[in-house]
Design a protein around this motif. Structure first.
Motif, PDB file in Angstrom:
ATOM      1  N   ALA A 109       0.989  -1.259  -0.051  1.00  0.00           N
ATOM      2  CA  ALA A 109       0.014  -0.087   0.184  1.00  0.00           C
ATOM      3  C   ALA A 109       0.635   1.371   0.021  1.00  0.00           C
ATOM      4  O   ALA A 109       0.394   2.309  -0.666  1.00  0.00           O
ATOM      5  CB  ALA A 109      -0.781   0.016   1.275  1.00  0.00           C
ATOM      6  N   LYS A 110       2.000   1.220   0.639  1.00  0.00           N
ATOM      7  CA  LYS A 110       2.890   2.309   0.738  1.00  0.00           C
ATOM      8  C   LYS A 110       3.322   2.838  -0.726  1.00  0.00           C
ATOM      9  O   LYS A 110       3.406   4.019  -0.729  1.00  0.00           O
ATOM     10  CB  LYS A 110       4.295   1.971   1.467  1.00  0.00           C
ATOM     11  N   VAL A 111       3.495   2.109  -1.587  1.00  0.00           N
ATOM     12  CA  VAL A 111       3.873   2.342  -2.781  1.00  0.00           C
ATOM     13  C   VAL A 111       2.916   2.977  -3.877  1.00  0.00           C
ATOM     14  O   VAL A 111       2.957   3.583  -5.064  1.00  0.00           O
ATOM     15  CB  VAL A 111       4.766   1.650  -3.550  1.00  0.00           C
ATOM     16  N   LYS A 112       1.652   2.818  -3.449  1.00  0.00           N
ATOM     17  CA  LYS A 112       0.325   3.352  -4.234  1.00  0.00           C
ATOM     18  C   LYS A 112       0.483   4.498  -5.027  1.00  0.00           C
ATOM     19  O   LYS A 112       0.211   4.814  -6.223  1.00  0.00           O
ATOM     20  CB  LYS A 112      -0.935   3.145  -3.323  1.00  0.00           C
ATOM     21  N   PRO A 113       0.967   5.796  -4.214  1.00  0.00           N
ATOM     22  CA  PRO A 113       0.956   6.909  -4.757  1.00  0.00           C
ATOM     23  C   PRO A 113       1.956   7.057  -6.058  1.00  0.00           C
ATOM     24  O   PRO A 113       1.892   7.979  -6.723  1.00  0.00           O
ATOM     25  CB  PRO A 113       1.298   7.819  -3.678  1.00  0.00           C
ATOM     26  N   LEU A 114       2.965   6.413  -5.898  1.00  0.00           N
ATOM     27  CA  LEU A 114       4.013   6.259  -6.848  1.00  0.00           C
ATOM     28  C   LEU A 114       3.379   5.926  -8.331  1.00  0.00           C
ATOM     29  O   LEU A 114       3.749   6.570  -9.238  1.00  0.00           O
ATOM     30  CB  LEU A 114       5.183   5.272  -6.656  1.00  0.00           C
ATOM     31  N   TYR A 115       2.447   4.875  -8.309  1.00  0.00           N
ATOM     32  CA  TYR A 115       2.110   4.404  -9.625  1.00  0.00           C
ATOM     33  C   TYR A 115       0.707   5.214  -9.936  1.00  0.00           C
ATOM     34  O   TYR A 115       0.404   4.953 -11.084  1.00  0.00           O
ATOM     35  CB  TYR A 115       1.826   2.971  -9.396  1.00  0.00           C
ATOM     36  N   THR A 116       0.092   5.716  -9.047  1.00  0.00           N
ATOM     37  CA  THR A 116      -1.234   6.265  -9.412  1.00  0.00           C
ATOM     38  C   THR A 116      -1.253   7.959  -9.344  1.00  0.00           C
ATOM     39  O   THR A 116      -2.007   8.475  -9.976  1.00  0.00           O
ATOM     40  CB  THR A 116      -2.430   5.747  -8.397  1.00  0.00           C
ATOM     41  N   ARG A 117      -0.436   8.423  -8.637  1.00  0.00           N
ATOM     42  CA  ARG A 117      -0.478   9.898  -8.377  1.00  0.00           C
ATOM     43  C   ARG A 117       0.882  10.712  -9.033  1.00  0.00           C
ATOM     44  O   ARG A 117       0.672  11.540  -9.794  1.00  0.00           O
ATOM     45  CB  ARG A 117      -0.594  10.494  -7.053  1.00  0.00           C
ATOM     46  N   TYR A 118       2.054  10.140  -8.469  1.00  0.00           N
ATOM     47  CA  TYR A 118       3.328  10.885  -8.904  1.00  0.00           C
ATOM     48  C   TYR A 118       3.588  10.575 -10.335  1.00  0.00           C
ATOM     49  O   TYR A 118       4.029  11.478 -11.081  1.00  0.00           O
ATOM     50  CB  TYR A 118       4.403  10.525  -8.024  1.00  0.00           C
ATOM     51  N   PHE A 119       3.447   9.312 -10.820  1.00  0.00           N
ATOM     52  CA  PHE A 119       3.513   8.713 -12.197  1.00  0.00           C
ATOM     53  C   PHE A 119       2.356   8.007 -12.216  1.00  0.00           C
ATOM     54  O   PHE A 119       2.454   6.799 -11.973  1.00  0.00           O
ATOM     55  CB  PHE A 119       4.955   7.892 -12.312  1.00  0.00           C
ATOM     56  N   PRO A 120       1.394   8.464 -13.001  1.00  0.00           N
ATOM     57  CA  PRO A 120      -0.019   8.057 -13.104  1.00  0.00           C
ATOM     58  C   PRO A 120      -0.088   6.802 -14.287  1.00  0.00           C
ATOM     59  O   PRO A 120      -0.582   7.228 -15.152  1.00  0.00           O
ATOM     60  CB  PRO A 120      -0.921   9.296 -13.369  1.00  0.00           C
ATOM     61  N   VAL A 121       0.475   5.832 -14.112  1.00  0.00           N
ATOM     62  CA  VAL A 121       0.635   4.659 -15.106  1.00  0.00           C
ATOM     63  C   VAL A 121      -0.237   3.684 -14.715  1.00  0.00           C
ATOM     64  O   VAL A 121      -0.252   2.680 -15.633  1.00  0.00           O
ATOM     65  CB  VAL A 121       2.082   4.430 -15.230  1.00  0.00           C
ATOM     66  N   ALA A 122      -0.731   3.619 -13.536  1.00  0.00           N
ATOM     67  CA  ALA A 122      -1.595   2.445 -13.012  1.00  0.00           C
ATOM     68  C   ALA A 122      -3.232   2.993 -13.208  1.00  0.00           C
ATOM     69  O   ALA A 122      -3.500   3.781 -12.361  1.00  0.00           O
ATOM     70  CB  ALA A 122      -1.421   1.778 -11.732  1.00  0.00           C
ATOM     71  N   ASP A 123      -3.914   2.250 -13.700  1.00  0.00           N
ATOM     72  CA  ASP A 123      -5.207   2.452 -13.829  1.00  0.00           C
ATOM     73  C   ASP A 123      -6.215   1.913 -12.638  1.00  0.00           C
ATOM     74  O   ASP A 123      -7.041   2.213 -12.117  1.00  0.00           O
ATOM     75  CB  ASP A 123      -6.012   1.833 -14.905  1.00  0.00           C
ATOM     76  N   HIS A 124      -5.359   0.704 -11.918  1.00  0.00           N
ATOM     77  CA  HIS A 124      -6.073   0.114 -10.932  1.00  0.00           C
ATOM     78  C   HIS A 124      -4.760  -0.170  -9.933  1.00  0.00           C
ATOM     79  O   HIS A 124      -3.464  -0.419 -10.574  1.00  0.00           O
ATOM     80  CB  HIS A 124      -6.531  -1.170 -11.118  1.00  0.00           C
ATOM     81  N   PHE A 125      -5.025  -0.257  -8.804  1.00  0.00           N
ATOM     82  CA  PHE A 125      -3.856  -0.542  -7.850  1.00  0.00           C
ATOM     83  C   PHE A 125      -4.477  -1.368  -6.674  1.00  0.00           C
ATOM     84  O   PHE A 125      -5.723  -1.183  -6.074  1.00  0.00           O
ATOM     85  CB  PHE A 125      -3.264   0.699  -6.974  1.00  0.00           C
ATOM     86  N   ILE A 126      -4.054  -2.801  -6.450  1.00  0.00           N
ATOM     87  CA  ILE A 126      -4.451  -3.582  -5.662  1.00  0.00           C
ATOM     88  C   ILE A 126      -3.327  -4.023  -4.545  1.00  0.00           C
ATOM     89  O   ILE A 126      -2.305  -4.174  -4.967  1.00  0.00           O
ATOM     90  CB  ILE A 126      -4.938  -4.910  -6.257  1.00  0.00           C
ATOM     91  N   GLU A 127      -3.836  -3.775  -3.393  1.00  0.00           N
ATOM     92  CA  GLU A 127      -2.884  -4.339  -2.320  1.00  0.00           C
ATOM     93  C   GLU A 127      -2.597  -5.767  -2.217  1.00  0.00           C
ATOM     94  O   GLU A 127      -3.480  -6.671  -2.314  1.00  0.00           O
ATOM     95  CB  GLU A 127      -3.358  -3.697  -0.955  1.00  0.00           C
ATOM     96  N   GLY A 128      -1.524  -6.113  -2.182  1.00  0.00           N
ATOM     97  CA  GLY A 128      -1.031  -7.581  -1.768  1.00  0.00           C
ATOM     98  C   GLY A 128      -0.083  -8.053  -2.943  1.00  0.00           C
ATOM     99  O   GLY A 128       0.151  -7.410  -3.900  1.00  0.00           O
ATOM    100  N   THR A 129       0.651  -9.208  -2.434  1.00  0.00           N
ATOM    101  CA  THR A 129       1.731  -9.491  -3.174  1.00  0.00           C
ATOM    102  C   THR A 129       1.389 -10.207  -4.245  1.00  0.00           C
ATOM    103  O   THR A 129       2.110 -10.207  -5.439  1.00  0.00           O
ATOM    104  CB  THR A 129       2.815 -10.441  -2.218  1.00  0.00           C
ATOM    105  N   TYR A 130       0.345 -10.866  -4.342  1.00  0.00           N
ATOM    106  CA  TYR A 130      -0.468 -11.800  -5.515  1.00  0.00           C
ATOM    107  C   TYR A 130      -1.861 -11.924  -5.365  1.00  0.00           C
ATOM    108  O   TYR A 130      -2.270 -12.876  -4.960  1.00  0.00           O
ATOM    109  CB  TYR A 130       0.508 -12.932  -5.771  1.00  0.00           C
TER     110      TYR A 130
END
Length: 331
Positions: free
Chosen positions: A31-52
């Motif tokens: 969960a800690k890295v979610k902003p990296l992929y959705t806000r700072y570098f918005p390359v993820a349309d979906h973010f799901i917490e969990g290793t798999y």
């Protein structure tokens, strides 16, 4: 269909490339890295917490692109059992992670390899000691004699010869580190040289900034934990050697494990005699491709537009989808 990858390693590049090819994207991880992929570098349309998060990935009709972090966190056993479609050949993972199998593969490819010592008491020159698996160089060390080996091996949990199964002792070959990044298309049967990098490693690269006398006085031990990657453009006269090494590696994989397709990297050095000595293979996208999100000189020569390794994966998925050939490249 959506493109998914674990939120680490080369995920930014993979997801950016997928979006450039018109795919919806998914990042999953801490969960800690979610902003990296959705806000700072918005390359993820979906973010799901969990290793798999298998259930969510299946519901979103995801295809997982493996990275070193994904392999390290899940482990081969779980990856082999995962139900979410996986880009690449899972059989390759065991050959990549087991250094004995890896050596058999690279020997079949007729690559120049360093000597391997099966018994540390046979060490008669400088060696580099490596642990198994995708750990980014963590835990590697240099040794010059049996006594030096046993003194330093304690840090890897190696206390006696029964523990040697988890490490490999390689001849240390002086040279310039060179990491060529390839992409092999199973759809058109062609190998592409995507880019080349060298690693910046701590603290072995930092030690070079300290005068030799002070290095000895400080009694510093070398470590090879990868901190970052530096773009490299090879002499043009060396390119065919690099390409032919990649071609032989792909051919050997077809004979041994049913094929290697998608991105991979041969990791080695060029000696002063201009000989490419290969230490190991990473049979997936490597973080060394990250400096080339806008493409490299080699991808520009082939495509005349920005094509990273991440985008090249997405281009392959797009073609397979359009030609109804996804079954040929997913496992």
């Amino acid at each position: 269909m959506r493109v998914a990858t674990y939120a680490s390693h080369s995920a930014l590049q993979i997801l950016k490339g997928a979006k450039d090819e018109g795919f919806e994207t998914i990042a999953f991880g801490k969960a800690k890295v979610k902003p990296l992929y959705t806000r700072y570098f918005p390359v993820a349309d979906h973010f799901i917490e969990g290793t798999y998060p298998e259930k969510e990935l299946l519901e979103l009709k995801a295809i997982v692109i493996p990275t070193g972090s994904f392999v390290a966190h899940l482990g081969i056993e779980l990856i082999e059992k995962m139900r979410v479609p996986y880009y690449g050949n899972k059989e390759v993972l065991r050959w990549e992670s087991d250094r004995s199998l890896e050596r058999e593969w690279l020997e079949r490819a007729k690559l120049r390899l360093p000597r391997v010592y099966n018994d540390p008491d046979e060490i008669d020159g400088p060696v580099i000691v490596k642990s198994f698996g995708a750990k980014g160089g963590r835990g590697y060390f240099l040794a010059k004699s049996p006594a030096d080996f046993w003194e330093k091996a304690e840090n890897l949990g190696v206390h006696d010869k029964e523990d040697l199964k988890n490490i490999q002792i390689q001849e240390y070959v002086p040279g310039v580190p060179v990491y060529p990044h390839y992409f092999y298309s199973k759809l058109n049967g062609e190998l592409e040289l995507m880019s080349v990098d060298r690693r910046y490693e701590s603290n072995v690269d930092a030690i070079g900034r300290i005068p030799a006398k002070e290095q000895l006085d400080l009694e510093l031990n070398t470590n090879y934990t990868v901190i970052g990657n530096i773009p490299l453009v090879l002499r043009e006269s060396l390119l065919m050697d690099i390409i032919e090494a990649g071609e032989r590696t792909v051919k050997a994989a077809e004979e041994l494990m049913g094929g290697l397709w998608g991105p991979f990297c041969l990791e080695g050095v060029y000696t002063e005699d201009l000989e490419f000595v290969v230490f190991e293979i990473s049979a997936r996208i490597v973080a060394g491709t990250n400096p080339f999100i806008h493409g490299s000189p080699y991808s520009w020569l082939r495509y005349n537009k920005p094509v990273s390794t991440g985008r090249r994966i997405a281009m392959e998925l797009r073609r397979a989808l359009d030609e109804d050939r996804l079954g040929e490249i997913l496992t």
